[in-house]
Write an enzyme that holds these catalytic residues in place. Structure first.
Site, PDB file in Angstrom:
ATOM      1  NE  ARG A  65      -3.910  -1.996   2.133  1.00 30.04           N
ATOM      2  CZ  ARG A  65      -3.881  -3.205   3.075  1.00 30.04           C
ATOM      3  NH1 ARG A  65      -2.233  -3.114   3.562  1.00 30.04           N
ATOM      4  NH2 ARG A  65      -4.062  -4.175   2.867  1.00 30.04           N
ATOM      5  CE  LYS A 115      -0.508  14.069 -15.176  1.00 33.15           C
ATOM      6  NZ  LYS A 115      -0.874  14.222 -16.455  1.00 33.15           N
ATOM      7  CD  GLU A 152       8.029  17.116 -22.724  1.00 34.61           C
ATOM      8  OE1 GLU A 152       6.959  18.153 -23.034  1.00 34.61           O
ATOM      9  OE2 GLU A 152       7.435  15.793 -23.445  1.00 34.61           O
ATOM     10  CE  LYS A 168       4.984  17.743 -15.309  1.00 29.83           C
ATOM     11  NZ  LYS A 168       5.152  16.600 -15.054  1.00 29.83           N
ATOM     12  CD  GLU A 188      -3.877  16.279 -17.090  1.00 26.55           C
ATOM     13  OE1 GLU A 188      -2.960  16.444 -16.057  1.00 26.55           O
ATOM     14  OE2 GLU A 188      -4.162  16.235 -18.496  1.00 26.55           O
ATOM     15  NE  ARG A 210      -0.064  17.462 -14.061  1.00 25.07           N
ATOM     16  CZ  ARG A 210       0.413  16.323 -12.597  1.00 25.07           C
ATOM     17  NH1 ARG A 210       0.892  16.405 -11.839  1.00 25.07           N
ATOM     18  NH2 ARG A 210       1.612  15.634 -13.450  1.00 25.07           N
ATOM     19  CG  ASN A 220      -1.750  17.207 -21.294  1.00 22.93           C
ATOM     20  OD1 ASN A 220      -1.414  16.440 -22.214  1.00 22.93           O
ATOM     21  ND2 ASN A 220      -2.838  17.047 -21.264  1.00 22.93           N
ATOM     22  CG  HIS A 245       2.026  16.319 -25.006  1.00 22.32           C
ATOM     23  ND1 HIS A 245       2.982  17.605 -24.643  1.00 22.32           N
ATOM     24  CD2 HIS A 245       3.028  15.378 -24.254  1.00 22.32           C
ATOM     25  CE1 HIS A 245       4.228  17.190 -24.598  1.00 22.32           C
ATOM     26  NE2 HIS A 245       4.136  15.719 -23.592  1.00 22.32           N
TER      27      HIS A 245
HETATM   28  N1  LIG Z   1       5.387  10.808 -15.314  1.00 23.74           N
HETATM   29  C1  LIG Z   1       4.890  11.700 -16.313  1.00 23.74           C
HETATM   30  O1  LIG Z   1       4.362  13.298 -15.561  1.00 23.74           O
HETATM   31  C2  LIG Z   1       5.786  12.038 -17.558  1.00 23.74           C
HETATM   32  C3  LIG Z   1       6.060  12.643 -17.898  1.00 23.74           C
HETATM   33  C4  LIG Z   1       6.455  12.439 -18.850  1.00 23.74           C
HETATM   34  C5  LIG Z   1       6.693  11.306 -19.232  1.00 23.74           C
HETATM   35  N2  LIG Z   1       6.601  10.513 -18.979  1.00 23.74           N
HETATM   36  C6  LIG Z   1       7.015   9.227 -19.244  1.00 23.74           C
HETATM   37  O2  LIG Z   1       8.455   8.822 -19.278  1.00 23.74           O
HETATM   38  C7  LIG Z   1       8.879   7.892 -20.303  1.00 23.74           C
HETATM   39  C8  LIG Z   1      10.254   8.423 -21.503  1.00 23.74           C
HETATM   40  O3  LIG Z   1      10.922   8.708 -20.337  1.00 23.74           O
HETATM   41  P1  LIG Z   1      12.133   9.015 -21.109  1.00 23.74           P
HETATM   42  O4  LIG Z   1      11.926   9.878 -22.308  1.00 23.74           O
HETATM   43  O5  LIG Z   1      13.020   9.152 -20.086  1.00 23.74           O
HETATM   44  O6  LIG Z   1      12.668   7.965 -21.973  1.00 23.74           O
HETATM   45  P2  LIG Z   1      13.336   6.284 -21.189  1.00 23.74           P
HETATM   46  O7  LIG Z   1      12.982   6.192 -19.438  1.00 23.74           O
HETATM   47  O8  LIG Z   1      12.969   4.887 -22.158  1.00 23.74           O
HETATM   48  O9  LIG Z   1      14.926   6.271 -21.271  1.00 23.74           O
HETATM   49  C9  LIG Z   1      15.736   7.273 -23.198  1.00 23.74           C
HETATM   50  C10 LIG Z   1      16.937   5.870 -23.371  1.00 23.74           C
HETATM   51  O10 LIG Z   1      17.551   6.634 -22.417  1.00 23.74           O
HETATM   52  C11 LIG Z   1      18.439   5.241 -21.725  1.00 23.74           C
HETATM   53  N3  LIG Z   1      19.355   5.643 -20.034  1.00 23.74           N
HETATM   54  C12 LIG Z   1      18.655   6.240 -19.553  1.00 23.74           C
HETATM   55  N4  LIG Z   1      19.981   7.064 -19.044  1.00 23.74           N
HETATM   56  C13 LIG Z   1      20.300   7.138 -19.709  1.00 23.74           C
HETATM   57  C14 LIG Z   1      22.348   7.498 -19.169  1.00 23.74           C
HETATM   58  N5  LIG Z   1      22.135   8.532 -18.367  1.00 23.74           N
HETATM   59  N6  LIG Z   1      22.820   6.895 -20.354  1.00 23.74           N
HETATM   60  C15 LIG Z   1      22.762   6.043 -21.084  1.00 23.74           C
HETATM   61  N7  LIG Z   1      21.746   5.980 -21.191  1.00 23.74           N
HETATM   62  C16 LIG Z   1      20.366   5.984 -20.720  1.00 23.74           C
HETATM   63  C17 LIG Z   1      17.333   4.330 -21.583  1.00 23.74           C
HETATM   64  O11 LIG Z   1      18.101   3.023 -20.766  1.00 23.74           O
HETATM   65  C18 LIG Z   1      16.600   4.773 -22.816  1.00 23.74           C
HETATM   66  O12 LIG Z   1      16.516   4.100 -23.736  1.00 23.74           O
HETATM   67  C19 LIG Z   1       7.326   7.453 -20.857  1.00 23.74           C
HETATM   68  O13 LIG Z   1       6.829   6.607 -20.801  1.00 23.74           O
HETATM   69  C20 LIG Z   1       6.157   8.273 -20.902  1.00 23.74           C
HETATM   70  O14 LIG Z   1       5.004   8.239 -20.598  1.00 23.74           O
HETATM   71  C21 LIG Z   1       5.784  10.189 -17.602  1.00 23.74           C
HETATM   72 ZN   LIG Z   2       5.545  15.434 -22.927  1.00 23.64          ZN
END
Ligand SMILES: NC(=O)c1ccc[n+]([C@@H]2O[C@H](COP(=O)([O-])OP(=O)(O)OC[C@H]3O[C@@H](n4cnc5c(N)ncnc54)[C@H](O)[C@@H]3O)[C@@H](O)[C@H]2O)c1
Ligand SMILES: [Zn+2]
Length: 362
Positions: A120, A142, A184, A225, A235, A239, A243, A246
Site C-alpha cells: 500500500r 504521475k 519539453e 513544472k 489535473e 495542469r 499537454n 501533445h
Molecule cells: N510521469 C510523468 O509525468 C511523465 C511525463 C513525461 C513522460 N513520461 C513517461 O516517460 C517515458 C519516457 O521517458 P524517457 O524519455 O526518459 O525514456 P526512457 O526511460 O526509455 O529513456 C530513454 C533511453 O535512454 C536510456 N538512458 C536513460 N538514462 C541514460 C543515461 N544516463 N545514459 C545512457 N542511457 C540512458 C534508457 O535506457 C532508454 O533507452 C514515457 O514512458 C512517458 O510516458 C512520464
Molecule cells: Zn511530453
C-alpha cells in the site's frame, strides 16, 4: 453539530539539481538510512547503479537488491510491474523500506507505481538519468504503466520523498535523447514566458551539453513544472497546459507505433499547434517554434504522416474531453498560445482545423 477534522496532509518534496551529487547525503534530509531497493534499466544499471549503491551503503543504507528491467517503453507493462513486485517481496523489503528509481521516465513511472502499491505504498526516491525525466516526468507525481489498449492507462499519483537530478549522469545519454528532453524544455519555456523564455536562447548550447546551459534550463523547467503541478496536482484545470503540442504529438507516436521518439513527436505537435494558434488566435509564432526546435536538434515536420490516420488516432486520446464531460464529441480540445507565456487550454478545434494544422507539418 458537525465537526471537521483536517485529514489532508500535503507533503512537499525537494527536487535537487546538481553535478556529482552524493545520493546518501542528499537523501539524508528526507529519510533516515534504512533498507533500499534500486530499480533501474539495462542501459542505466551497468553505467550508474554501482555509484548509487556505493553512495547509499557508505551512508548507512542496506541495499537489498538492484532490479534491472529491459531498457525501453515495453518495460512499462503489467508483466514487468508484477515481476518487480515479486522481487521486492522476495528481497524482504518491508513497509519502512525505500525504492530508488534510477533511470529515465520509463523507470521512474514503473518504479513509482511499484512504490505506490507495494504494501500500500513505500517511500520513493527518484534519481532521473534522462533530460526528459529531470525536467518533466520525475516532477508531478504521475506514475504508472501502459496497457496494450493505450499508454499510461494504469497508475497513481505518488509524491516522491526526494528527486535528485545529477547532471553528470547525462554524460552517457545519447544525443538524440538530449534533444528529446529539450522538446519539453522548449514547451515549458513557451508556456512560462518571462526569463525562462529568454533562457531558451541557451537551447543550442544545451544541445551540445554545455553544463551551465543545461543547469539553467533544467532548473527553469523544474521550477515551472513544480509551480503548475502544485497549483493543480490532479489535473482538474491548468495542469492541462503541459499537454501543449501533445494532442497531435501523441497521435503521431501512436500512428508510428511508438517508433517515433516522444520528444520528436511533440516537436512536430507543437509546430502544428503554432499553426493552429495562428489560424484561430492570430498569433505568429510558427517561425519561432521552428527556430527553437531546430536548434534543439528536433524535427518540425512529421515525415510520412497520413493526416487521416493522425486524426483517427487523436480521436482515441484519453485526455480528450468535450464540454459536457463525454468522450464522443467531434471537436478536439487543444492547448494553444495566445502569446508567449499565455497558454489557453480546452480550446475547441474542429476536425477540419486540425486537419489543416496536420497538413501544415506534413
Ligand atoms: N510521469 C510523468 O509525468 C511523465 C511525463 C513525461 C513522460 N513520461 C513517461 O516517460 C517515458 C519516457 O521517458 P524517457 O524519455 O526518459 O525514456 P526512457 O526511460 O526509455 O529513456 C530513454 C533511453 O535512454 C536510456 N538512458 C536513460 N538514462 C541514460 C543515461 N544516463 N545514459 C545512457 N542511457 C540512458 C534508457 O535506457 C532508454 O533507452 C514515457 O514512458 C512517458 O510516458 C512520464
Ligand atoms: Zn511530453
Amino acid at each position: 453539530m458537525a465537526e471537521t477534522v483536517e485529514a489532508a496532509a500535503a507533503t512537499p518534496y525537494p527536487v535537487v539539481v546538481g553535478t556529482g551529487l552524493n545520493i546518501a547525503a542528499e537523501v539524508s534530509e528526507a529519510l533516515q538510512p534504512g533498507t533500499a531497493v534500486v530499480l533501474t534499466d539495462s542501459n542505466v544499471g551497468p553505467r550508474h547503479a554501482g555509484s548509487v549503491t556505493a553512495d547509499l551503503e557508505s551512508g548507512g543504507w542496506r541495499v537489498l537488491e538492484v532490479i534491472e528491467v529491459p531498457a525501453g517503453e515495453s518495460s512499462k507493462s503489467l508483466a514487468v510491474y508484477e515481476e518487480a513486485i515479486h522481487h521486492l517481496a522476495a528481497s524482504g523489503l518491508t513497509r519502512d523500506g525505500t525504492l530508488f528509481a534510477l533511470g529515465g521516465g520509463v523507470v521512474g513511472d514503473l518504479a513509482g507505481f511499484v512504490a505506490a502499491t507495494y504494501m500500500r505504498g513505500i517511500s520513493f526516491v527518484a534519481l532521473p538519468t534522462t533530460l526528459l525525466a529531470m525536467v518533466d516526468s520525475s516532477v508531478g507525481g504521475k506514475v504508472g504503466v501502459d496497457l496494450p489498449e493505450g499508454k499510461n492507462l494504469v497508475g497513481a499519483f505518488l509524491r516522491p520523498r526526494l528527486v535528485a537530478a545529477d547532471l553528470a549522469r547525462l554524460d552517457t545519454l545519447p544525443d538524440r535523447e538530449i534533444s528529446c528532453g529539450l522538446a519539453e524544455v522548449v514547451k515549458m519555456g513557451l508556456l512560462a514566458g518571462g526569463s525562462f523564455f529568454g533562457n531558451l536562447r541557451l537551447i543550442g548550447d544545451a544541445r551540445t551539453r554545455n553544463a551551465e546551459a543545461l543547469r539553467t534550463l533544467v532548473l527553469d523547467s523544474v521550477r515551472f513544472k513544480a509551480d503548475v503541478v502544485t497549483e493543480d496536482e490532479l489535473e482538474m484545470g491548468r495542469r492541462a497546459i503541459l499537454n501543449y503540442g501533445h494532442t497531435i504529438g501523441h497521435a503521431l507516436e501512436a500512428v508510428a507505433d511508438y517508433a517515433l521518439p516522444h520528444g520528436e513527436a511533440i516537436a512536430a505537435g507543437m509546430t502544428a499547434a503554432a499553426h493552429l494558434s495562428r489560424e484561430k488566435l492570430g498569433t505568429n509564432f510558427v517561425a519561432l517554434h521552428e527556430d527553437l526546435l531546430q536548434s534543439a536538434g528536433l524535427p518540425t515536420k512529421a515525415s510520412a504522416a497520413d493526416p487521416e490516420k493522425i486524426l483517427a488516432a487523436m480521436g482515441s486520446d484519453k485526455k480528450r474531453r468535450s464540454g459536457d464531460g463525454s468522450f464522443d464529441s467531434p471537436a478536439h480540445r487543444f492547448v494553444l498560445l495566445e502569446d508567449i507565456g499565455r497558454p489557453v487550454w480546452g480550446v475547441p478545434v474542429t476536425n477540419e482545423e486540425a486537419r489543416r494544422a496536420i497538413e501544415a507539418i506534413a
